[in-house]
Enzyme design. Structure first.
Site, PDB file in Angstrom:
ATOM      1  N   ARG A  21       0.818  -1.220   0.000  1.00 48.40           N
ATOM      2  CA  ARG A  21       0.000   0.000   0.000  1.00 48.40           C
ATOM      3  C   ARG A  21       0.849   1.266   0.000  1.00 48.40           C
ATOM      4  NH1 ARG A  21      -4.656   0.646   3.961  1.00 48.40           N
ATOM      5  NH2 ARG A  21      -2.946   1.086   5.381  1.00 48.40           N
TER       6      ARG A  21
ATOM      7  N   ARG B 221       0.263   4.028  -2.515  1.00 52.23           N
ATOM      8  CA  ARG B 221      -1.123   4.408  -2.805  1.00 52.23           C
ATOM      9  C   ARG B 221      -1.218   5.935  -2.900  1.00 52.23           C
ATOM     10  NH1 ARG B 221      -1.063   3.742   2.740  1.00 52.23           N
ATOM     11  NH2 ARG B 221      -2.436   5.060   4.000  1.00 52.23           N
TER      12      ARG B 221
ATOM     13  N   CYS C  11      18.042  30.823  23.388  1.00 53.99           N
ATOM     14  CA  CYS C  11      17.723  29.419  23.677  1.00 53.99           C
ATOM     15  C   CYS C  11      17.810  29.155  25.177  1.00 53.99           C
ATOM     16  CB  CYS C  11      18.690  28.511  22.918  1.00 53.99           C
ATOM     17  SG  CYS C  11      18.612  26.786  23.428  1.00 53.99           S
TER      18      CYS C  11
ATOM     19  N   CYS D  35      20.860  26.614  26.012  1.00 53.04           N
ATOM     20  CA  CYS D  35      22.270  26.908  25.765  1.00 53.04           C
ATOM     21  C   CYS D  35      22.977  27.299  27.079  1.00 53.04           C
ATOM     22  CB  CYS D  35      22.407  28.038  24.741  1.00 53.04           C
ATOM     23  SG  CYS D  35      22.361  27.490  23.016  1.00 53.04           S
TER      24      CYS D  35
ATOM     25  N   VAL E 212      12.902  29.956  31.913  1.00 53.53           N
ATOM     26  CA  VAL E 212      11.643  30.605  32.253  1.00 53.53           C
ATOM     27  C   VAL E 212      11.458  30.693  33.773  1.00 53.53           C
ATOM     28  CG1 VAL E 212      10.307  28.439  32.112  1.00 53.53           C
ATOM     29  CG2 VAL E 212       9.161  30.628  31.742  1.00 53.53           C
TER      30      VAL E 212
ATOM     31  N   ASP F 207      11.303  22.796  34.143  1.00 53.34           N
ATOM     32  CA  ASP F 207      10.590  23.968  34.681  1.00 53.34           C
ATOM     33  C   ASP F 207       9.071  23.797  34.583  1.00 53.34           C
ATOM     34  OD1 ASP F 207      12.966  25.377  35.314  1.00 53.34           O
ATOM     35  OD2 ASP F 207      13.195  25.939  33.211  1.00 53.34           O
TER      36      ASP F 207
ATOM     37  N   HIS G 243      24.349  24.216  20.329  1.00 54.94           N
ATOM     38  CA  HIS G 243      22.947  24.348  19.938  1.00 54.94           C
ATOM     39  C   HIS G 243      22.625  23.547  18.671  1.00 54.94           C
ATOM     40  CE1 HIS G 243      19.103  26.525  19.961  1.00 54.94           C
ATOM     41  NE2 HIS G 243      19.246  26.691  18.666  1.00 54.94           N
TER      42      HIS G 243
ATOM     43  N   ASN H  59      12.633  13.213  22.389  1.00 56.45           N
ATOM     44  CA  ASN H  59      11.749  13.573  21.279  1.00 56.45           C
ATOM     45  C   ASN H  59      12.548  14.504  20.383  1.00 56.45           C
ATOM     46  OD1 ASN H  59       9.684  12.227  22.633  1.00 56.45           O
ATOM     47  ND2 ASN H  59       8.936  14.090  23.618  1.00 56.45           N
TER      48      ASN H  59
ATOM     49  N   GLY I 185       6.756  17.404  18.098  1.00 55.92           N
ATOM     50  CA  GLY I 185       6.326  18.379  19.091  1.00 55.92           C
ATOM     51  C   GLY I 185       7.436  19.121  19.807  1.00 55.92           C
TER      52      GLY I 185
ATOM     53  N   SER J 295       9.886  22.142  19.909  1.00 54.65           N
ATOM     54  CA  SER J 295      10.080  23.430  19.257  1.00 54.65           C
ATOM     55  C   SER J 295      11.533  23.892  19.347  1.00 54.65           C
ATOM     56  CB  SER J 295       9.168  24.475  19.882  1.00 54.65           C
ATOM     57  OG  SER J 295       9.344  24.473  21.286  1.00 54.65           O
TER      58      SER J 295
ATOM     59  N   HIS K  16      17.743  22.654  20.154  1.00 56.57           N
ATOM     60  CA  HIS K  16      18.923  22.305  20.956  1.00 56.57           C
ATOM     61  C   HIS K  16      18.793  20.841  21.409  1.00 56.57           C
ATOM     62  CE1 HIS K  16      22.289  23.873  23.636  1.00 56.57           C
ATOM     63  NE2 HIS K  16      22.219  22.578  23.859  1.00 56.57           N
TER      64      HIS K  16
ATOM     65  N   HIS L 259      18.415  17.650  23.174  1.00 51.20           N
ATOM     66  CA  HIS L 259      18.167  17.340  24.589  1.00 51.20           C
ATOM     67  C   HIS L 259      17.204  16.168  24.701  1.00 51.20           C
ATOM     68  CE1 HIS L 259      14.667  19.802  23.527  1.00 51.20           C
ATOM     69  NE2 HIS L 259      14.037  19.293  24.577  1.00 51.20           N
TER      70      HIS L 259
ATOM     71  N   GLN M 162      14.733  13.877  27.846  1.00 46.78           N
ATOM     72  CA  GLN M 162      13.997  14.092  29.095  1.00 46.78           C
ATOM     73  C   GLN M 162      14.010  12.828  29.935  1.00 46.78           C
ATOM     74  OE1 GLN M 162      10.283  16.434  28.893  1.00 46.78           O
ATOM     75  NE2 GLN M 162      10.489  16.265  26.679  1.00 46.78           N
TER      76      GLN M 162
ATOM     77  N   LYS N 201       3.676   9.067   9.282  1.00 45.11           N
ATOM     78  CA  LYS N 201       2.854   7.897   9.630  1.00 45.11           C
ATOM     79  C   LYS N 201       1.804   8.388  10.633  1.00 45.11           C
ATOM     80  CE  LYS N 201       1.299   3.854  10.994  1.00 45.11           C
ATOM     81  NZ  LYS N 201       0.266   3.191  10.190  1.00 45.11           N
TER      82      LYS N 201
ATOM     83  N   GLU O 239      -4.270   1.899  15.134  1.00 43.15           N
ATOM     84  CA  GLU O 239      -3.285   2.114  16.191  1.00 43.15           C
ATOM     85  C   GLU O 239      -3.918   2.723  17.443  1.00 43.15           C
ATOM     86  OE1 GLU O 239      -2.978   3.408  13.042  1.00 43.15           O
ATOM     87  OE2 GLU O 239      -1.506   2.039  12.166  1.00 43.15           O
TER      88      GLU O 239
HETATM   89 ZN   LIG Z   1      20.612  26.141  22.541  1.00 43.30          ZN
END
Ligand SMILES: [Zn+2]
Length: 351
Positions: A31, A34, A55, A58, A64, A81, A118, A158, A164, A166, A169, A171, A173, A315, A321
């Site tokens: 498929r 397709r 950033c 950095c 924040v 944070d 960065h 991620n 997701g 933004s 840099h 990193h 989690q 995907k 799923e």
């Molecule tokens: Zn950075």
């Protein structure tokens, strides 16, 4: 026959058993071509600056929370944070009706900066620097896992706007939680049962099967093997697996960590080289719980789940799923592994 009247290639349309998750994956590679008239996604922009004054990851910059990052030279770990679990979680949790359950969202959420640069993702970091990231995972899993309220330490990355993130840099989690994540609960049960029934490790059998076939293996040395699993759910899914069975990343010795770092480099370089772009993915360390119970059947490994199946085609997780809980893969693992195996071992931006 396919919709276009072409013969279906062997293995292009079947269901494959995922032995770690104990579920079927439908492989419907016929498929893939397709017609597609829906949205496509833009290729990610390349980050050119080594330091970005705006950033929050950095070195030396303010975050924040008002805290300032250390002027770090290799890796840097700080408390998230905006934590989803943590010491400040409300201790009094109201349950609206007796049937439902709730508990305080205790634990810890941390951010790991992989490099002060960065613009340097794992794919462009030398293996020795990647080994420094593995060292952070080792130390964090040990430290957070020793807390009485923590039953599991989830380390992940991620990567890319498409999943997701933004901030480019590099990193990852860490979530240390009072519960065991579903994936590892399932894998642990499957591994323990397999060991009990056969006397063999489940991942050891997977490794043997991949070696025997050989077509999906991307990288191998004495200590580590990397492959697109036979039962891959995502097009370019890759497992990076230490050959010795250990339950946690901190159980690896320094030689194994160096080998793991080399394999992570080999895989991420091929990802980037595939379409000459910073390749998005979700990377997850599969570790056993840290609840003090016996987890000797669990085999630690790292999984990469890239969301793209073509340079601008995502995907989508949909009815099968999200609703049914099983994956339909529109690509054949052997063909996708062949594409990755054909890539040069040196990053395209370094040639
Ligand atoms: Zn950075």
């Amino acid at each position: 026959m396919t919709d276009a009247g072409q013969p279906t290639p062997p293995g292009a349309w079947e269901q494959r058993w995922h032995p770690l998750r104990e579920e079927w994956v439908i492989v419907a590679a016929h498929r893939q071509q397709r017609p597609w008239t829906g949205n496509t996604v833009a290729a990610p922009a390349t980050t050119a600056v080594a330091y970005d004054p705006g950033c929050y990851l950095c070195p030396g910059n303010a975050r924040v929370s008002g805290a300032a990052n250390a002027r770090y030279a290799s890796t840097f770990v700080f408390d998230n944070d905006h934590p989803c679990v943590g010491a400040d979680a409300p201790r009094e949790v109201a349950v609206p009706t007796p049937f439902y359950r709730a508990a305080p969202a205790v634990g810890a959420a941390r951010v790991v900066c992989f490099s002060p640069r960065h613009d340097l993702t794992l794919a462009e970091m030398p293996p020795a620097a990647i080994a420094g990231v593995v060292d952070v995972w080792r130390a964090q899993t040990r430290e957070l896992g020793a807390r009485p309220e923590v039953r599991q330490v989830l380390c992940f990355e991620n990567k890319g706007e498409i999943v997701g993130v933004s901030n480019p840099h590099p990193h990852g989690q860490i979530y240390a939680t009072s519960f065991v994540w579903k994936t590892f609960e399932i894998e642990e049960a499957a591994s323990a049962r397999h060991l009990r029934d056969t006397g063999r490790g489940l991942m050891a059998d997977i490794i043997r099967a991949e070696q025997l076939d050989g077509r999906r293996v991307l990288h191998e040395d004495e200590h580590v093997i990397a492959f697109v699993p036979y039962f891959a759910r995502y097009a370019y899914e890759v497992y990076v697996v230490p050959k010795r069975r250990v339950a946690h990343v901190f159980d690896l010795n320094d030689v194994e960590v160096a080998a793991l770092a080399g394999a992570l480099s080999a895989v991420t370089v091929r990802f980037d080289n595939l379409w000459r772009m910073s390749f998005p993915y979700v990377q997850v360390l599969h570790q056993a719980p840290t609840d003090g119970a016996d987890h000797s059947a669990f085999h630690f490994y790292i999984a990469f789940h890239p969301p793209l199946r073509q340079p601008t085609l995502l995907k989508y997780l949909a009815g099968p799923e999200i609703g049914g809980g099983n994956f339909v893969s529109d690509t054949g693992p052997e063909a996708k592994a062949a594409e990755l195996r054909a890539q040069a071992p040196v990053h395209y931006r370094q040639t």
